[in-house]
Design an enzyme around this catalytic site. Sequence first.
Site, PDB file in Angstrom:
ATOM      1  N   ARG A  71      -9.302  -5.142   1.597  1.00 16.49           N
ATOM      2  CA  ARG A  71      -9.485  -4.790   0.180  1.00 16.49           C
ATOM      3  C   ARG A  71     -10.610  -5.608  -0.445  1.00 16.49           C
ATOM      4  NH1 ARG A  71      -4.387  -5.110  -3.796  1.00 16.49           N
ATOM      5  NH2 ARG A  71      -4.758  -7.346  -3.528  1.00 16.49           N
ATOM      6  N   GLU A  88      -0.431   1.151 -14.576  1.00 17.81           N
ATOM      7  CA  GLU A  88       0.218   0.049 -13.842  1.00 17.81           C
ATOM      8  C   GLU A  88       0.631  -0.991 -14.870  1.00 17.81           C
ATOM      9  OE1 GLU A  88      -2.498  -1.943 -11.166  1.00 17.81           O
ATOM     10  OE2 GLU A  88      -4.118  -1.933 -12.636  1.00 17.81           O
ATOM     11  N   LYS A  92     -10.804  -5.233  -7.283  1.00 14.53           N
ATOM     12  CA  LYS A  92     -10.073  -6.407  -7.790  1.00 14.53           C
ATOM     13  C   LYS A  92     -11.127  -7.417  -8.231  1.00 14.53           C
ATOM     14  CE  LYS A  92      -5.938  -9.030  -6.605  1.00 14.53           C
ATOM     15  NZ  LYS A  92      -5.289  -8.904  -7.901  1.00 14.53           N
TER      16      LYS A  92
HETATM   17  N1  PMP Z   1      -2.166  -4.390 -10.312  1.00 10.57           N
HETATM   18  C1  PMP Z   1      -2.908  -5.411 -10.740  1.00 10.57           C
HETATM   19  C2  PMP Z   1      -3.734  -5.231 -11.964  1.00 10.57           C
HETATM   20  C3  PMP Z   1      -2.910  -6.634 -10.046  1.00 10.57           C
HETATM   21  O1  PMP Z   1      -3.660  -7.650 -10.479  1.00 10.57           O
HETATM   22  C4  PMP Z   1      -2.103  -6.766  -8.902  1.00 10.57           C
HETATM   23  C5  PMP Z   1      -2.099  -8.058  -8.130  1.00 10.57           C
HETATM   24  N2  PMP Z   1      -1.486  -9.102  -8.842  1.00 10.57           N
HETATM   25  C6  PMP Z   1      -1.310  -5.681  -8.505  1.00 10.57           C
HETATM   26  C7  PMP Z   1      -1.378  -4.493  -9.216  1.00 10.57           C
HETATM   27  C8  PMP Z   1      -0.433  -5.773  -7.288  1.00 10.57           C
HETATM   28  O2  PMP Z   1      -1.229  -5.813  -6.124  1.00 10.57           O
HETATM   29  P1  PMP Z   1      -0.785  -6.617  -4.832  1.00 10.57           P
HETATM   30  O3  PMP Z   1       0.497  -6.020  -4.389  1.00 10.57           O
HETATM   31  O4  PMP Z   1      -1.885  -6.391  -3.863  1.00 10.57           O
HETATM   32  O5  PMP Z   1      -0.629  -8.032  -5.233  1.00 10.57           O
END
Ligand code: PMP
Length: 288
Positions: free
Chosen positions: A50, A182, A149
């Site tokens: 990622r 989200e 990210k």
């Molecule tokens: N959405 C956002 C905006 C995030 O920053 C994160 C990570 N903290 C997630 C979803 C969850 O992603 P992951 O399972 O890869 O931590």
Amino acid sequence: MKIFLNDTLVDSTEAKISVFDHGLLYGDGIFEGIRLYNGCVFKLDAHLERLEYSAKAIMLKMPWSRQEIADAVCETCRANNLKDGYIRLVVTRGEGSLGLSIQNCKRPQLIIIADTIQLYPEEFYENGLSIITVPTRRCNPAALPPSVKSLNYLNNILAKIEAQHLGYHEAIMLNDQGYVAECTGDNVFIIHKGELITPAASAGALKGITRDTALEIADELGIPWREANMTRYDVWVADELFLTGTAAEIVPIVEVDARSIGNGKPGAITARFLESFRRRVSVEGTML
Ligand code: PMP
């Protein structure tokens, strides 16, 4: 504490980057949050993939191979004698000049911090969490794709501030069409009539690594799942709801916008997801 900076471990007091770094000046960079469980880094390769996709999307050429970064992550954990913890991996565009142009940014900076983590209290998992929808919308994917990210987290920080002002720990963010995207740092899932549903990345969701694990668990449990646009109504009338994230793991949600979810207690199917997730983190991962 030892920090990995570019190609070496340094003491945290020596871990410094330039005030002209575009990561600082413009949020021009990318990051990953990764967990270390019992001496194993969970889903390291997926996180590094990622990271590479984020770098590609913002046209940041990383001079390190995936293996070099993986080795550096493990080395940083070992140097800090960690068995369990949270790893923050940051890549900035590097030192440049004032002005948006990246032409003078010749050397991206790699920062790896491995530390213990402030976990959600166990009562959140036992009793569930109440959350709220906040006014700040998730970035339009045509402006800044939430799949990247990036170090531009102001959008999420504003939403978090709004939630905390009202006494909540997490918040649902809608996209600019009014569909659920989200939470500020977690992905959202509903369970309705035996089916698992989550917003697609195109609706403004990060492609969470824990989200992918939850979908693997759904397959393991024989629970049908799909990605779909979700309204607040869909959330309010869901049988169960949970959030996923590297720090949060899988958290049951029992109330959204003052509406009880299901019977107002953590759902039975969510409990099976959490149980399977905790089993996986104890047996999977890249050993240090
Ligand atoms: N959405 C956002 C905006 C995030 O920053 C994160 C990570 N903290 C997630 C979803 C969850 O992603 P992951 O399972 O890869 O931590």
